[in-house]
Scaffold this motif. Sequence first.
Motif, PDB file in Angstrom:
ATOM      1  N   ARG A  22       0.972  -1.246  -0.113  1.00 31.31           N
ATOM      2  CA  ARG A  22       0.005   0.043  -0.015  1.00 31.31           C
ATOM      3  C   ARG A  22       0.730   1.167   0.067  1.00 31.31           C
ATOM      4  NH1 ARG A  22      -3.375  -0.678   4.980  1.00 31.31           N
ATOM      5  NH2 ARG A  22      -2.554  -2.479   5.274  1.00 31.31           N
ATOM      6  N   GLN A  23       2.104   1.147   0.738  1.00 34.56           N
ATOM      7  CA  GLN A  23       2.673   2.463   0.893  1.00 34.56           C
ATOM      8  C   GLN A  23       4.108   2.602   0.417  1.00 34.56           C
ATOM      9  OE1 GLN A  23       2.694   3.098   5.057  1.00 34.56           O
ATOM     10  NE2 GLN A  23       0.564   3.217   5.244  1.00 34.56           N
ATOM     11  N   GLN A  98      -6.381  -0.855  -5.702  1.00 37.91           N
ATOM     12  CA  GLN A  98      -5.922  -0.020  -6.657  1.00 37.91           C
ATOM     13  C   GLN A  98      -4.414  -0.020  -6.688  1.00 37.91           C
ATOM     14  OE1 GLN A  98      -8.279   1.101  -8.667  1.00 37.91           O
ATOM     15  NE2 GLN A  98      -8.021   3.020  -9.355  1.00 37.91           N
ATOM     16  N   VAL A 167       0.861  -0.949 -13.542  1.00 36.42           N
ATOM     17  CA  VAL A 167       1.194   0.227 -13.284  1.00 36.42           C
ATOM     18  C   VAL A 167      -0.042   1.215 -13.808  1.00 36.42           C
ATOM     19  CG1 VAL A 167       2.536   2.368 -14.263  1.00 36.42           C
ATOM     20  CG2 VAL A 167       3.630   0.152 -13.781  1.00 36.42           C
ATOM     21  N   LYS A 170      -2.735   0.972 -11.226  1.00 35.35           N
ATOM     22  CA  LYS A 170      -2.176   1.786  -9.893  1.00 35.35           C
ATOM     23  C   LYS A 170      -2.531   3.426 -10.304  1.00 35.35           C
ATOM     24  CE  LYS A 170       1.235   2.426  -6.277  1.00 35.35           C
ATOM     25  NZ  LYS A 170       2.561   2.096  -5.707  1.00 35.35           N
ATOM     26  N   THR A 171      -2.250   3.800 -11.218  1.00 38.64           N
ATOM     27  CA  THR A 171      -2.372   5.145 -11.481  1.00 38.64           C
ATOM     28  C   THR A 171      -4.087   5.365 -11.629  1.00 38.64           C
ATOM     29  OG1 THR A 171      -2.447   4.984 -14.161  1.00 38.64           O
ATOM     30  CG2 THR A 171      -0.506   5.407 -13.096  1.00 38.64           C
TER      31      THR A 171
ATOM     32  N   ALA B 107       5.122   6.918 -11.016  1.00 36.02           N
ATOM     33  CA  ALA B 107       3.618   6.388 -10.748  1.00 36.02           C
ATOM     34  C   ALA B 107       3.719   5.038  -9.790  1.00 36.02           C
ATOM     35  CB  ALA B 107       3.054   5.936 -12.137  1.00 36.02           C
ATOM     36  N   LEU B 110       5.114   6.568  -6.155  1.00 37.44           N
ATOM     37  CA  LEU B 110       4.104   7.287  -5.155  1.00 37.44           C
ATOM     38  C   LEU B 110       2.768   7.075  -5.475  1.00 37.44           C
ATOM     39  CD1 LEU B 110       6.051  10.516  -5.803  1.00 37.44           C
ATOM     40  CD2 LEU B 110       6.119   9.154  -3.857  1.00 37.44           C
ATOM     41  N   GLY B 111       2.337   6.527  -6.551  1.00 39.67           N
ATOM     42  CA  GLY B 111       1.158   6.054  -7.081  1.00 39.67           C
ATOM     43  C   GLY B 111       0.216   6.492  -6.606  1.00 39.67           C
ATOM     44  N   THR B 112      -0.594   5.763  -5.672  1.00 38.81           N
ATOM     45  CA  THR B 112      -2.080   6.382  -5.256  1.00 38.81           C
ATOM     46  C   THR B 112      -1.928   7.211  -4.089  1.00 38.81           C
ATOM     47  OG1 THR B 112      -1.567   4.038  -4.116  1.00 38.81           O
ATOM     48  CG2 THR B 112      -3.491   4.288  -5.652  1.00 38.81           C
ATOM     49  N   ASN B 118      -0.036  11.143  -9.887  1.00 40.34           N
ATOM     50  CA  ASN B 118      -1.091  10.327 -10.585  1.00 40.34           C
ATOM     51  C   ASN B 118      -1.610  11.098 -11.629  1.00 40.34           C
ATOM     52  OD1 ASN B 118      -2.860   8.113 -10.666  1.00 40.34           O
ATOM     53  ND2 ASN B 118      -2.453   7.791  -8.629  1.00 40.34           N
TER      54      ASN B 118
END
Lengths: 189, 189
Positions: A22-23, A98, A167, A170-171, B107, B110-112, B118
Amino acid sequence: MGRPMQFEAGEAVNRAMDLFWRQGYAGTTPQELASELGIGKGSLYNTFESKHALFLRALQRYSEARLEYLTSMFQAPGPIRPRLKQALTALAGVGEHQRGCVMVNAAAELGTADAEVNHIANELFSHIEAVFGQAIVQGQATGELRTDQAPDTVASQLVASVIGLSVLVKTGGPAERFSNIIDGLIDGL
Amino acid sequence: MGRPMQFEAGEAVNRAMDLFWRQGYAGTTPQELASELGIGKGSLYNTFESKHALFLRALQRYSEARLEYLTSMFQAPGPIRPRLKQALTALAGVGEHQRGCVMVNAAAELGTADAEVNHIANELFSHIEAVFGQAIVQGQATGELRTDQAPDTVASQLVASVIGLSVLVKTGGPAERFSNIIDGLIDGL
DNA sequence: GCGGTTTTTGACCTAGAAGTACAATACCAT
DNA sequence: ATGGTATTGTACTTCTAGGTCAAAAACCGC
């Protein structure tokens, strides 16, 4: 003897993987990890050498889980295309979360700077490629798939596609779009 | 009036982009940025609001450069396939630098967690997709490409593939392998 | 050259990341 | 129950990332 551990290391790795997923690596602090695992920081460092070591174990766990899933999926009987579709969908993380794929995220975040991460990522990617390759050979043998393309090449392409999809997932964007892409890929096989 | 700036902001953004490209966002410190730009940290923060703001500008610069390159490439005359091949090769970063694509790295890293990153990433990806789409429409019109696939779908697939390739490139491996994948992709069009 | 204005430099500040130390705790064998 | 051993929790330490600040420097118009 000695005081027994109050948590299971394996389960802890799973939870850590989830948090890293997640992070990201840099975005996750030891304190957060400890909280997530429901333990103190001392226990964390007593059990896992370092944040980085825990990260590597989490990535390995992820690889194992993915490969296990994939192989079981392609050992099952039935037409090949639906199974390929399901595999691509799962690997790219289309649907609920996501988050993309941890390994892709890790490779992109730490990439060239971290040889160990790089190695684990390479291993997973090439294993996936191998599984895809076998599935395609099989599919060509049963006449389900076109035979005018080398299985290896096609497998590489699928790996690249699924990584790219993760990817894109994720975006953000509509899940429908991703299943369209996947359908297109499968149709072309 | 006032003391004139001793560096060009535009050029500074370019260099910053390069450093972020090599080291990622979290992996790059303000001190490193200042050194790379040949200025003091004070000047850095005087010119750019924050590390994050500079990062966003770097990403935007990257997008502009990539899109400029792409559109110029597809405005040029000549057969479509070599140009597509060159575009994919350049975008995925096959060759010299083992860095992948900044935007993909950003992306994934840092993504979500970062809505602005994003958004910039999404914009670039969909612009690239649009350019690909037009190229494919053109190629179908001239009879160079198969017409049994919807250009939009093919364009999406190419975008996913090129993103995936950039990740694979970053994790390392023989450049030849990547050009094989690209050749396969182009052949299928 | 002087005043006003802006930039530059590098020392300084603060918060939090990563990891350590140690006393308290919990178990087992005897 | 007691000694030996291993784990736990938390306070503590260290270090650096990210950012600020004030004084010196460089320019322009006059």
